[in-house]
Design an enzyme around this catalytic site. Structure first.
Site, mmCIF file in Angstrom:
data_model
loop_
_atom_site.group_PDB
_atom_site.id
_atom_site.type_symbol
_atom_site.label_atom_id
_atom_site.label_comp_id
_atom_site.label_asym_id
_atom_site.label_seq_id
_atom_site.Cartn_x
_atom_site.Cartn_y
_atom_site.Cartn_z
ATOM 1 N N ILE A 3 -21.633 -8.611 -4.036
ATOM 2 C CA ILE A 3 -22.432 -8.036 -5.104
ATOM 3 C C ILE A 3 -23.750 -7.547 -4.517
ATOM 4 O O ILE A 3 -24.560 -8.349 -4.042
ATOM 5 C CB ILE A 3 -22.684 -9.062 -6.229
ATOM 6 C CG1 ILE A 3 -21.339 -9.574 -6.764
ATOM 7 C CG2 ILE A 3 -23.533 -8.440 -7.331
ATOM 8 C CD1 ILE A 3 -21.440 -10.762 -7.696
ATOM 9 N N GLU A 4 -23.907 -6.236 -4.502
ATOM 10 C CA GLU A 4 -25.147 -5.617 -4.043
ATOM 11 C C GLU A 4 -26.058 -5.542 -5.270
ATOM 12 O O GLU A 4 -25.704 -4.927 -6.269
ATOM 13 C CB GLU A 4 -24.874 -4.217 -3.495
ATOM 14 C CG GLU A 4 -23.893 -4.176 -2.352
ATOM 15 C CD GLU A 4 -24.557 -4.256 -0.989
ATOM 16 O OE1 GLU A 4 -25.776 -4.024 -0.898
ATOM 17 O OE2 GLU A 4 -23.841 -4.521 -0.020
ATOM 18 N N LEU A 5 -27.232 -6.162 -5.205
ATOM 19 C CA LEU A 5 -28.080 -6.312 -6.383
ATOM 20 C C LEU A 5 -29.142 -5.251 -6.576
ATOM 21 O O LEU A 5 -29.830 -5.248 -7.590
ATOM 22 C CB LEU A 5 -28.761 -7.692 -6.362
ATOM 23 C CG LEU A 5 -27.819 -8.882 -6.501
ATOM 24 C CD1 LEU A 5 -28.596 -10.177 -6.403
ATOM 25 C CD2 LEU A 5 -27.053 -8.807 -7.804
ATOM 26 N N VAL A 46 -23.823 -2.364 -6.732
ATOM 27 C CA VAL A 46 -22.382 -2.198 -6.867
ATOM 28 C C VAL A 46 -21.691 -3.529 -6.573
ATOM 29 O O VAL A 46 -22.254 -4.387 -5.886
ATOM 30 C CB VAL A 46 -21.873 -1.105 -5.888
ATOM 31 C CG1 VAL A 46 -22.050 -1.511 -4.447
ATOM 32 C CG2 VAL A 46 -20.443 -0.697 -6.164
#
Length: 120
Positions: A89-91, A4
């Site tokens: 930014i969660e990857l 997300v």
């Protein structure tokens, strides 16, 4: 981990998980969407169903405080004190992926990163 793009504010005056709109909310949403639209799994909104079945992020983005409250977070501090616009930014659903999985992460996020840089 999750998949997300999180944008300010990360906390609110009440200290609860509720939408906390910054003065530049529309800009932050635009930046977050520019990234998420290029990552099909992120954009669908429920990328970690096996781990977090109730977690849903419309279009792969979320206001930080609405997701969970983080008082004193770096992206809020930088925004308020230096006018630096940051998103988190969660990857991926796994915080520490195996080294052999990194090319997959690159493939999933390369176009997103390029689109994000175009926003400058």
């Amino acid at each position: 981990g999750s998949l997300v793009v999180n944008y300010p504010f990360d906390d609110d005056e009440q200290g609860i998980a509720i939408y906390s709109k910054s003065p530049d909310d529309a800009v932050f949403q635009k930046l977050a969407l520019a990234y998420s639209k290029e990552n099909a799994k992120m954009y669908q909104g429920s990328p970690c169903e096996d781990m977090y079945p109730t977690e849903y992020f419309p279009h792969g983005i979320t206001n930080g405080a609405q997701w969970y409250n983080v008082p004193g977070g770096m992206q809020d501090w930088n925004y308020l004190h230096t006018n630096c616009f940051e998103v988190t930014i969660e990857l991926g659903c796994v915080k520490y992926p195996k080294a052999e999985e990194l090319p997959k992460y690159w493939a999933q996020n390369r176009r997103s990163l390029l689109q994000f840089m175009k926003q400058v």
